[in-house]
Design a protein around this motif. Structure first.
Motif, PDB file in Angstrom:
ATOM      1  N   GLY A   7       0.810  -1.219   0.000  1.00 10.88           N
ATOM      2  CA  GLY A   7       0.000   0.000   0.000  1.00 10.88           C
ATOM      3  C   GLY A   7       0.838   1.260   0.000  1.00 10.88           C
ATOM      4  O   GLY A   7       2.077   1.221   0.071  1.00 10.88           O
ATOM      5  N   ASP A   8       0.151   2.403  -0.048  1.00 13.57           N
ATOM      6  CA  ASP A   8       0.769   3.729  -0.165  1.00 13.57           C
ATOM      7  C   ASP A   8       1.935   3.897   0.829  1.00 13.57           C
ATOM      8  O   ASP A   8       1.732   3.825   2.041  1.00 13.57           O
ATOM      9  CB  ASP A   8      -0.250   4.833   0.115  1.00 13.57           C
ATOM     10  CG  ASP A   8      -1.494   4.756  -0.760  1.00 13.57           C
ATOM     11  OD1 ASP A   8      -1.944   3.633  -1.067  1.00 13.57           O
ATOM     12  OD2 ASP A   8      -2.036   5.815  -1.102  1.00 13.57           O
ATOM     13  N   VAL A   9       3.110   4.164   0.311  1.00  8.30           N
ATOM     14  CA  VAL A   9       4.286   4.410   1.150  1.00  8.30           C
ATOM     15  C   VAL A   9       4.207   5.857   1.639  1.00  8.30           C
ATOM     16  O   VAL A   9       4.194   6.786   0.825  1.00  8.30           O
ATOM     17  CB  VAL A   9       5.589   4.178   0.356  1.00  8.30           C
ATOM     18  CG1 VAL A   9       6.808   4.531   1.198  1.00  8.30           C
ATOM     19  CG2 VAL A   9       5.656   2.731  -0.116  1.00  8.30           C
ATOM     20  N   GLY A  38       3.493   4.561  -4.500  1.00  5.97           N
ATOM     21  CA  GLY A  38       4.462   5.532  -3.989  1.00  5.97           C
ATOM     22  C   GLY A  38       3.967   6.970  -3.944  1.00  5.97           C
ATOM     23  O   GLY A  38       4.777   7.889  -3.817  1.00  5.97           O
ATOM     24  N   GLU A  39       2.643   7.193  -3.985  1.00  6.62           N
ATOM     25  CA  GLU A  39       2.156   8.572  -4.150  1.00  6.62           C
ATOM     26  C   GLU A  39       2.428   9.479  -2.956  1.00  6.62           C
ATOM     27  O   GLU A  39       2.337  10.700  -3.088  1.00  6.62           O
ATOM     28  CB  GLU A  39       0.662   8.585  -4.485  1.00  6.62           C
ATOM     29  CG  GLU A  39      -0.223   8.216  -3.309  1.00  6.62           C
ATOM     30  CD  GLU A  39      -1.635   8.794  -3.408  1.00  6.62           C
ATOM     31  OE1 GLU A  39      -1.934   9.502  -4.362  1.00  6.62           O
ATOM     32  OE2 GLU A  39      -2.421   8.525  -2.478  1.00  6.62           O
ATOM     33  N   ASN A  40       2.733   8.901  -1.783  1.00  8.63           N
ATOM     34  CA  ASN A  40       2.972   9.729  -0.584  1.00  8.63           C
ATOM     35  C   ASN A  40       4.388   9.557  -0.043  1.00  8.63           C
ATOM     36  O   ASN A  40       4.666   9.877   1.109  1.00  8.63           O
ATOM     37  CB  ASN A  40       1.964   9.387   0.519  1.00  8.63           C
ATOM     38  CG  ASN A  40       0.534   9.418   0.046  1.00  8.63           C
ATOM     39  OD1 ASN A  40      -0.087   8.372  -0.117  1.00  8.63           O
ATOM     40  ND2 ASN A  40       0.023  10.604  -0.217  1.00  8.63           N
ATOM     41  N   GLY A  66      -1.151   7.946  -7.866  1.00 11.36           N
ATOM     42  CA  GLY A  66      -2.541   8.320  -7.631  1.00 11.36           C
ATOM     43  C   GLY A  66      -2.689   9.824  -7.730  1.00 11.36           C
ATOM     44  O   GLY A  66      -1.914  10.491  -8.425  1.00 11.36           O
ATOM     45  N   ASN A  67      -3.653  10.366  -6.976  1.00 11.29           N
ATOM     46  CA  ASN A  67      -3.939  11.794  -7.065  1.00 11.29           C
ATOM     47  C   ASN A  67      -2.766  12.678  -6.635  1.00 11.29           C
ATOM     48  O   ASN A  67      -2.701  13.845  -7.001  1.00 11.29           O
ATOM     49  CB  ASN A  67      -5.185  12.142  -6.235  1.00 11.29           C
ATOM     50  CG  ASN A  67      -5.106  11.619  -4.825  1.00 11.29           C
ATOM     51  OD1 ASN A  67      -4.931  10.418  -4.601  1.00 11.29           O
ATOM     52  ND2 ASN A  67      -5.237  12.495  -3.844  1.00 11.29           N
ATOM     53  N   HIS A  68      -1.818  12.130  -5.860  1.00  8.82           N
ATOM     54  CA  HIS A  68      -0.651  12.927  -5.426  1.00  8.82           C
ATOM     55  C   HIS A  68       0.540  12.818  -6.380  1.00  8.82           C
ATOM     56  O   HIS A  68       1.631  13.293  -6.048  1.00  8.82           O
ATOM     57  CB  HIS A  68      -0.210  12.507  -4.024  1.00  8.82           C
ATOM     58  CG  HIS A  68      -1.152  12.960  -2.950  1.00  8.82           C
ATOM     59  ND1 HIS A  68      -1.296  14.288  -2.618  1.00  8.82           N
ATOM     60  CD2 HIS A  68      -2.005  12.270  -2.147  1.00  8.82           C
ATOM     61  CE1 HIS A  68      -2.204  14.397  -1.644  1.00  8.82           C
ATOM     62  NE2 HIS A  68      -2.651  13.191  -1.349  1.00  8.82           N
ATOM     63  N   VAL A  69       0.337  12.191  -7.545  1.00  6.98           N
ATOM     64  CA  VAL A  69       1.489  11.890  -8.412  1.00  6.98           C
ATOM     65  C   VAL A  69       2.339  13.107  -8.742  1.00  6.98           C
ATOM     66  O   VAL A  69       3.560  13.036  -8.804  1.00  6.98           O
ATOM     67  CB  VAL A  69       1.040  11.158  -9.700  1.00  6.98           C
ATOM     68  CG1 VAL A  69       0.073  11.987 -10.530  1.00  6.98           C
ATOM     69  CG2 VAL A  69       2.244  10.744 -10.535  1.00  6.98           C
ATOM     70  N   ILE A 152      -6.394  -0.008  -8.181  1.00  5.71           N
ATOM     71  CA  ILE A 152      -7.517   0.915  -8.342  1.00  5.71           C
ATOM     72  C   ILE A 152      -7.472   1.891  -7.165  1.00  5.71           C
ATOM     73  O   ILE A 152      -7.680   1.518  -6.013  1.00  5.71           O
ATOM     74  CB  ILE A 152      -8.870   0.160  -8.481  1.00  5.71           C
ATOM     75  CG1 ILE A 152     -10.022   1.145  -8.625  1.00  5.71           C
ATOM     76  CG2 ILE A 152      -9.122  -0.840  -7.376  1.00  5.71           C
ATOM     77  CD1 ILE A 152     -10.074   1.835  -9.958  1.00  5.71           C
ATOM     78  N   HIS A 153      -7.153   3.140  -7.504  1.00  4.54           N
ATOM     79  CA  HIS A 153      -6.824   4.149  -6.493  1.00  4.54           C
ATOM     80  C   HIS A 153      -8.044   5.015  -6.230  1.00  4.54           C
ATOM     81  O   HIS A 153      -8.494   5.738  -7.130  1.00  4.54           O
ATOM     82  CB  HIS A 153      -5.664   4.998  -7.010  1.00  4.54           C
ATOM     83  CG  HIS A 153      -5.072   5.893  -5.976  1.00  4.54           C
ATOM     84  ND1 HIS A 153      -4.119   5.461  -5.087  1.00  4.54           N
ATOM     85  CD2 HIS A 153      -5.300   7.194  -5.672  1.00  4.54           C
ATOM     86  CE1 HIS A 153      -3.777   6.452  -4.296  1.00  4.54           C
ATOM     87  NE2 HIS A 153      -4.486   7.515  -4.630  1.00  4.54           N
ATOM     88  N   GLY A 154      -8.601   4.958  -5.033  1.00  6.75           N
ATOM     89  CA  GLY A 154      -9.782   5.782  -4.807  1.00  6.75           C
ATOM     90  C   GLY A 154     -10.335   5.706  -3.412  1.00  6.75           C
ATOM     91  O   GLY A 154      -9.913   4.902  -2.582  1.00  6.75           O
ATOM     92  N   THR A 177      -6.028   1.227  -3.331  1.00 14.34           N
ATOM     93  CA  THR A 177      -5.089   2.061  -2.581  1.00 14.34           C
ATOM     94  C   THR A 177      -5.781   3.404  -2.347  1.00 14.34           C
ATOM     95  O   THR A 177      -6.911   3.620  -2.785  1.00 14.34           O
ATOM     96  CB  THR A 177      -3.769   2.270  -3.358  1.00 14.34           C
ATOM     97  OG1 THR A 177      -4.076   2.828  -4.643  1.00 14.34           O
ATOM     98  CG2 THR A 177      -3.012   0.954  -3.550  1.00 14.34           C
ATOM     99  N   HIS A 178      -5.094   4.302  -1.635  1.00 13.24           N
ATOM    100  CA  HIS A 178      -5.506   5.697  -1.385  1.00 13.24           C
ATOM    101  C   HIS A 178      -6.063   5.929   0.021  1.00 13.24           C
ATOM    102  O   HIS A 178      -5.781   6.973   0.601  1.00 13.24           O
ATOM    103  CB  HIS A 178      -6.528   6.204  -2.415  1.00 13.24           C
ATOM    104  CG  HIS A 178      -7.047   7.586  -2.140  1.00 13.24           C
ATOM    105  ND1 HIS A 178      -6.301   8.722  -2.370  1.00 13.24           N
ATOM    106  CD2 HIS A 178      -8.243   8.025  -1.622  1.00 13.24           C
ATOM    107  CE1 HIS A 178      -7.025   9.796  -2.036  1.00 13.24           C
ATOM    108  NE2 HIS A 178      -8.189   9.394  -1.571  1.00 13.24           N
ATOM    109  N   SER A 179      -6.854   5.001   0.583  1.00  7.20           N
ATOM    110  CA  SER A 179      -7.483   5.333   1.874  1.00  7.20           C
ATOM    111  C   SER A 179      -6.500   5.257   3.032  1.00  7.20           C
ATOM    112  O   SER A 179      -6.729   5.840   4.088  1.00  7.20           O
ATOM    113  CB  SER A 179      -8.681   4.419   2.140  1.00  7.20           C
ATOM    114  OG  SER A 179      -8.264   3.198   2.696  1.00  7.20           O
TER     115      SER A 179
END
Ligand code: FE2
Ligand code: FE2
Length: 270
Positions: A7-9, A38-40, A66-69, A152-154, A177-179
């Motif tokens: 998951g999100d690092v 790796g978005e975070n 994801g949204n932070h790319v 699936i990022h959301g 991912t994302h939450s």
């Protein structure tokens, strides 16, 4: 095929826990392919070239975002030159980078990685269901590719669960991912697709989804702009799934959640 999806690092703590555990997981589990979100990774916001290289050296094969790319501007000019780094596929045409890529393993087996973003409580993007349908028409699981993985990022569990079932039998693994919070619905869907609605994060859970608690709570309590959010820096938990695939069909034969280190209850694959 044996696959690990992390998951999100989140920040330095998240990078540390991945780099600490991954080399051992890779050899002990005999992993063929490792993907992390790796978005975070860069202080909670985006990712840099240096961090991409650090993750690859630790044993990561592919990085989704994801949204932070784009939070770290340098990645906009870097992404086209790094075929292992993906951004959501359903961004507008002409966006730098790619959201779908085929990776060839050392033994010649092929892994298709798809990265889509949902739309409920997220940015307005192209329909992820239509996008994935068009992309999957180019491949056949067990024939032209040996595995199909999707990040699936959301935000909405409903939309991610719908995507998992939409791809059931056509993808090897669909993970959300994302939450930053792991869901406990780890399972193989009826058609043979391994699925978990959200992997959770690789980060310090003594936080508000990876950020220091005080500033994050203040945002809800005061409702006026305040202190900038910064990543929590305590010991992180590595949250992931381990998936085994049938080499003939590319469908899943097993899926197990993993939680190592930090303050979450532990689930070890070994
Ligand atoms: Fe995230
Ligand atoms: Fe996100």
């Amino acid at each position: 095929m044996k696959i690990l999806c992390c998951g999100d690092v989140a920040g330095r703590s998240g990078r540390t826990v991945v780099c600490e555990h991954l080399p051992r997981l890779r050899s002990d589990l005999g992993l063929d392919f490792v993907v992390v979100n790796g978005e975070n990774a860069a202080r909670g916001f985006g990712i840099t070239e240096k961090i991409c290289k650090q993750l690859y050296e630790a044993g990561v094969d592919a990085i989704t975002t994801g949204n932070h790319v784009w939070d770290q501007r340098e990645i906009i000019s870097y992404i086209n030159g790094d075929p292992r780094l993906l951004r959501p596929h359903n961004y507008p045409q002409g966006t730098p980078g790619r959201g779908s890529a085929v990776f060839t393993l050392g033994d010649g087996r092929k892994v298709l990685l798809l990265h889509l973003m949902t739309r409920l409580f997220m940015d307005a993007l192209d329909d992820p269901f239509a996008c994935v349908q068009a992309e999957l028409a180019k491949y056949r699981l067990g024939k032209s590719v040996d595995a199909i993985l999707m990040d699936i990022h959301g935000e909405a569990t409903s939309e991610k669960t719908a995507m998992g079932n939409f791809l059931d039998g056509r993808a090897s693994v669909v993970f959300g991912t994302h939450s930053h919070v792991p869901t406990s619905d780890t399972r193989i869907l009826p058609g043979g697709t391994a699925y978990q609605t959200d992997l959770g994060m690789c980060g310090d859970y003594d936080s508000v989804i990876g950020m220091k608690k005080e500033a994050a709570i203040a945002r809800f309590v005061k409702k006026v702009p305040g202190e900038r959010l910064t990543p929590a820096e305590g010991e992180a938990t590595l949250c992931a799934i381990y998936v085994e695939l049938d080499d003939k069909t590319g469908l899943a034969t097993g899926i197990e959640p993993i939680r190592l280190g930090g303050c979450l209850s532990q689930i070890s694959p070994l």
